[in-house]
Write a protein that holds these residues in place. Sequence first.
Motif, PDB file in Angstrom:
ATOM      1  N   PHE A  19       0.833  -1.205   0.000  1.00 23.30           N
ATOM      2  CA  PHE A  19       0.000   0.000   0.000  1.00 23.30           C
ATOM      3  C   PHE A  19       0.866   1.253   0.000  1.00 23.30           C
ATOM      4  CE2 PHE A  19      -1.750   3.419   2.564  1.00 23.30           C
ATOM      5  CZ  PHE A  19      -2.895   3.733   1.847  1.00 23.30           C
ATOM      6  N   ASP A  20       1.826   1.305   0.903  1.00 23.78           N
ATOM      7  CA  ASP A  20       2.703   2.478   1.004  1.00 23.78           C
ATOM      8  C   ASP A  20       3.459   2.731  -0.300  1.00 23.78           C
ATOM      9  OD1 ASP A  20       1.899   2.879   3.620  1.00 23.78           O
ATOM     10  OD2 ASP A  20       3.690   1.932   4.495  1.00 23.78           O
ATOM     11  N   GLU A  21       3.914   1.678  -0.948  1.00 25.19           N
ATOM     12  CA  GLU A  21       4.655   1.834  -2.198  1.00 25.19           C
ATOM     13  C   GLU A  21       3.753   2.321  -3.333  1.00 25.19           C
ATOM     14  OE1 GLU A  21       6.841  -1.725  -3.063  1.00 25.19           O
ATOM     15  OE2 GLU A  21       7.964  -1.617  -1.200  1.00 25.19           O
ATOM     16  N   ILE A  22       2.536   1.812  -3.405  1.00 25.79           N
ATOM     17  CA  ILE A  22       1.618   2.233  -4.466  1.00 25.79           C
ATOM     18  C   ILE A  22       1.244   3.701  -4.301  1.00 25.79           C
ATOM     19  CG2 ILE A  22      -0.714   1.948  -5.409  1.00 25.79           C
ATOM     20  CD1 ILE A  22      -0.384  -1.084  -4.807  1.00 25.79           C
ATOM     21  N   VAL A  23       0.895   4.115  -3.090  1.00 22.80           N
ATOM     22  CA  VAL A  23       0.523   5.525  -2.914  1.00 22.80           C
ATOM     23  C   VAL A  23       1.729   6.442  -3.106  1.00 22.80           C
ATOM     24  CG1 VAL A  23      -1.517   5.034  -1.508  1.00 22.80           C
ATOM     25  CG2 VAL A  23       0.646   5.493  -0.380  1.00 22.80           C
ATOM     26  N   SER A  24       2.912   5.953  -2.814  1.00 23.18           N
ATOM     27  CA  SER A  24       4.117   6.733  -3.075  1.00 23.18           C
ATOM     28  C   SER A  24       4.296   6.953  -4.573  1.00 23.18           C
ATOM     29  CB  SER A  24       5.342   6.028  -2.485  1.00 23.18           C
ATOM     30  OG  SER A  24       6.504   6.757  -2.748  1.00 23.18           O
ATOM     31  N   PHE A  25       4.059   5.901  -5.379  1.00 23.22           N
ATOM     32  CA  PHE A  25       4.102   6.039  -6.833  1.00 23.22           C
ATOM     33  C   PHE A  25       3.101   7.100  -7.294  1.00 23.22           C
ATOM     34  CE2 PHE A  25       6.420   2.043  -7.210  1.00 23.22           C
ATOM     35  CZ  PHE A  25       7.098   2.188  -8.411  1.00 23.22           C
ATOM     36  N   LEU A  26       1.897   7.048  -6.757  1.00 23.92           N
ATOM     37  CA  LEU A  26       0.870   8.011  -7.143  1.00 23.92           C
ATOM     38  C   LEU A  26       1.288   9.431  -6.763  1.00 23.92           C
ATOM     39  CD1 LEU A  26      -2.333   6.017  -6.131  1.00 23.92           C
ATOM     40  CD2 LEU A  26      -1.396   6.343  -8.438  1.00 23.92           C
ATOM     41  N   LEU A  68       1.093   2.998 -14.056  1.00 23.83           N
ATOM     42  CA  LEU A  68       2.069   2.972 -12.963  1.00 23.83           C
ATOM     43  C   LEU A  68       1.956   1.682 -12.157  1.00 23.83           C
ATOM     44  CD1 LEU A  68       1.788   6.627 -11.644  1.00 23.83           C
ATOM     45  CD2 LEU A  68       3.747   5.610 -12.811  1.00 23.83           C
ATOM     46  N   LEU A  69       0.740   1.253 -11.934  1.00 26.11           N
ATOM     47  CA  LEU A  69       0.524   0.018 -11.179  1.00 26.11           C
ATOM     48  C   LEU A  69       1.089  -1.186 -11.926  1.00 26.11           C
ATOM     49  CD1 LEU A  69      -0.699  -1.201  -8.634  1.00 26.11           C
ATOM     50  CD2 LEU A  69      -2.864  -1.387  -9.868  1.00 26.11           C
ATOM     51  N   VAL A  70       0.941  -1.204 -13.236  1.00 31.85           N
ATOM     52  CA  VAL A  70       1.503  -2.297 -14.049  1.00 31.85           C
ATOM     53  C   VAL A  70       3.022  -2.326 -13.910  1.00 31.85           C
ATOM     54  CG1 VAL A  70       1.888  -3.100 -16.413  1.00 31.85           C
ATOM     55  CG2 VAL A  70      -0.407  -2.440 -15.675  1.00 31.85           C
ATOM     56  N   TYR A  71       3.661  -1.152 -14.010  1.00 32.07           N
ATOM     57  CA  TYR A  71       5.118  -1.098 -13.818  1.00 32.07           C
ATOM     58  C   TYR A  71       5.503  -1.575 -12.425  1.00 32.07           C
ATOM     59  CZ  TYR A  71       5.603   1.554 -18.154  1.00 32.07           C
ATOM     60  OH  TYR A  71       5.580   1.935 -19.461  1.00 32.07           O
ATOM     61  N   PHE A  72       4.744  -1.155 -11.432  1.00 31.30           N
ATOM     62  CA  PHE A  72       5.008  -1.566 -10.050  1.00 31.30           C
ATOM     63  C   PHE A  72       4.918  -3.086  -9.928  1.00 31.30           C
ATOM     64  CE2 PHE A  72       3.231  -2.741  -5.905  1.00 31.30           C
ATOM     65  CZ  PHE A  72       4.258  -2.329  -5.081  1.00 31.30           C
ATOM     66  N   MET A  73       3.897  -3.681 -10.528  1.00 36.23           N
ATOM     67  CA  MET A  73       3.707  -5.126 -10.434  1.00 36.23           C
ATOM     68  C   MET A  73       4.801  -5.884 -11.174  1.00 36.23           C
ATOM     69  SD  MET A  73      -0.421  -5.415 -10.762  1.00 36.23           S
ATOM     70  CE  MET A  73      -0.352  -7.194 -10.918  1.00 36.23           C
ATOM     71  N   GLN A  74       5.315  -5.328 -12.262  1.00 36.34           N
ATOM     72  CA  GLN A  74       6.394  -5.988 -13.000  1.00 36.34           C
ATOM     73  C   GLN A  74       7.676  -6.029 -12.172  1.00 36.34           C
ATOM     74  OE1 GLN A  74       6.550  -3.707 -16.612  1.00 36.34           O
ATOM     75  NE2 GLN A  74       5.007  -4.947 -17.627  1.00 36.34           N
ATOM     76  N   ASP A  75       7.889  -5.006 -11.345  1.00 40.35           N
ATOM     77  CA  ASP A  75       9.105  -4.926 -10.535  1.00 40.35           C
ATOM     78  C   ASP A  75       8.986  -5.630  -9.183  1.00 40.35           C
ATOM     79  OD1 ASP A  75      10.369  -3.487 -12.493  1.00 40.35           O
ATOM     80  OD2 ASP A  75       9.978  -1.536 -11.578  1.00 40.35           O
ATOM     81  N   ASN A  76       7.764  -5.972  -8.782  1.00 42.55           N
ATOM     82  CA  ASN A  76       7.524  -6.563  -7.467  1.00 42.55           C
ATOM     83  C   ASN A  76       6.590  -7.755  -7.606  1.00 42.55           C
ATOM     84  OD1 ASN A  76       8.668  -4.341  -5.541  1.00 42.55           O
ATOM     85  ND2 ASN A  76       7.487  -3.255  -7.084  1.00 42.55           N
ATOM     86  N   ASP A  77       6.823  -8.785  -6.827  1.00 44.82           N
ATOM     87  CA  ASP A  77       5.960  -9.966  -6.844  1.00 44.82           C
ATOM     88  C   ASP A  77       4.846  -9.762  -5.818  1.00 44.82           C
ATOM     89  OD1 ASP A  77       4.899 -12.451  -7.334  1.00 44.82           O
ATOM     90  OD2 ASP A  77       6.305 -13.471  -5.991  1.00 44.82           O
ATOM     91  N   VAL A  78       3.802  -9.028  -6.225  1.00 45.82           N
ATOM     92  CA  VAL A  78       2.732  -8.685  -5.295  1.00 45.82           C
ATOM     93  C   VAL A  78       1.361  -9.121  -5.789  1.00 45.82           C
ATOM     94  CG1 VAL A  78       3.953  -6.714  -4.292  1.00 45.82           C
ATOM     95  CG2 VAL A  78       2.483  -6.384  -6.283  1.00 45.82           C
ATOM     96  N   SER A  79       1.301  -9.922  -6.827  1.00 46.28           N
ATOM     97  CA  SER A  79       0.012 -10.278  -7.431  1.00 46.28           C
ATOM     98  C   SER A  79      -0.951 -10.917  -6.441  1.00 46.28           C
ATOM     99  CB  SER A  79       0.215 -11.191  -8.640  1.00 46.28           C
ATOM    100  OG  SER A  79       0.913 -12.354  -8.255  1.00 46.28           O
ATOM    101  N   ASP A  80      -0.456 -11.642  -5.453  1.00 50.38           N
ATOM    102  CA  ASP A  80      -1.341 -12.260  -4.477  1.00 50.38           C
ATOM    103  C   ASP A  80      -1.773 -11.283  -3.377  1.00 50.38           C
ATOM    104  OD1 ASP A  80       1.285 -12.189  -3.510  1.00 50.38           O
ATOM    105  OD2 ASP A  80       0.990 -13.946  -2.232  1.00 50.38           O
ATOM    106  N   GLU A  81      -1.235 -10.071  -3.377  1.00 46.61           N
ATOM    107  CA  GLU A  81      -1.578  -9.085  -2.359  1.00 46.61           C
ATOM    108  C   GLU A  81      -2.536  -8.014  -2.874  1.00 46.61           C
ATOM    109  OE1 GLU A  81       2.185  -7.467  -1.270  1.00 46.61           O
ATOM    110  OE2 GLU A  81       2.937  -9.366  -0.517  1.00 46.61           O
ATOM    111  N   LEU A  82      -2.875  -8.076  -4.170  1.00 51.51           N
ATOM    112  CA  LEU A  82      -3.706  -7.043  -4.775  1.00 51.51           C
ATOM    113  C   LEU A  82      -5.042  -7.608  -5.196  1.00 51.51           C
ATOM    114  CD1 LEU A  82      -1.027  -5.312  -7.031  1.00 51.51           C
ATOM    115  CD2 LEU A  82      -1.776  -4.632  -4.757  1.00 51.51           C
ATOM    116  N   ASN A  83      -6.074  -6.753  -5.098  1.00 50.82           N
ATOM    117  CA  ASN A  83      -7.422  -7.127  -5.498  1.00 50.82           C
ATOM    118  C   ASN A  83      -7.938  -6.048  -6.444  1.00 50.82           C
ATOM    119  OD1 ASN A  83     -10.013  -7.986  -5.716  1.00 50.82           O
ATOM    120  ND2 ASN A  83     -10.473  -7.910  -3.526  1.00 50.82           N
ATOM    121  N   PHE A  84      -8.440  -6.455  -7.606  1.00 48.58           N
ATOM    122  CA  PHE A  84      -8.849  -5.499  -8.643  1.00 48.58           C
ATOM    123  C   PHE A  84     -10.346  -5.415  -8.842  1.00 48.58           C
ATOM    124  CE2 PHE A  84      -4.525  -6.675  -9.591  1.00 48.58           C
ATOM    125  CZ  PHE A  84      -3.940  -5.442  -9.831  1.00 48.58           C
ATOM    126  N   ASP A  85     -11.144  -5.897  -7.936  1.00 50.44           N
ATOM    127  CA  ASP A  85     -12.597  -5.858  -8.162  1.00 50.44           C
ATOM    128  C   ASP A  85     -13.200  -4.509  -7.976  1.00 50.44           C
ATOM    129  OD1 ASP A  85     -12.142  -5.942  -5.399  1.00 50.44           O
ATOM    130  OD2 ASP A  85     -14.056  -6.905  -5.013  1.00 50.44           O
TER     131      ASP A  85
END
Length: 85
Positions: A19-26, A68-85
């Motif tokens: 969460f902290d990393e995603i909002v930092s990107f934003l 930005l989120l796509v780039y973040f996901m490519q650099d980090n293995d977080v797919s099991d920690e994110l929910n897109f609904d």
Amino acid sequence: MTKDIEYVKLVSTTNKLTFDEIVSFLEDNSIPYFVENDDDLMRMLSGFSTYEKGIYVKEEDFENANELLVYFMQDNDVSDELNFD
């Protein structure tokens, strides 16, 4: 007449570090956001917290934020920690 601002859900996460990393990107890219936090309600109802926070962006910023989120996901293995609904 002012137009109402529409916010859409970008993603939600159960991991505070992610969460902290995603909002930092934003923030670094000047994309406004707000956070929906069910943590307090869950704590009141069940006595524990699941720490899930939804991150919302303006509809007009969604495409840039999603890239930005796509780039973040490519650099980090977080797919099991994110929910897109």
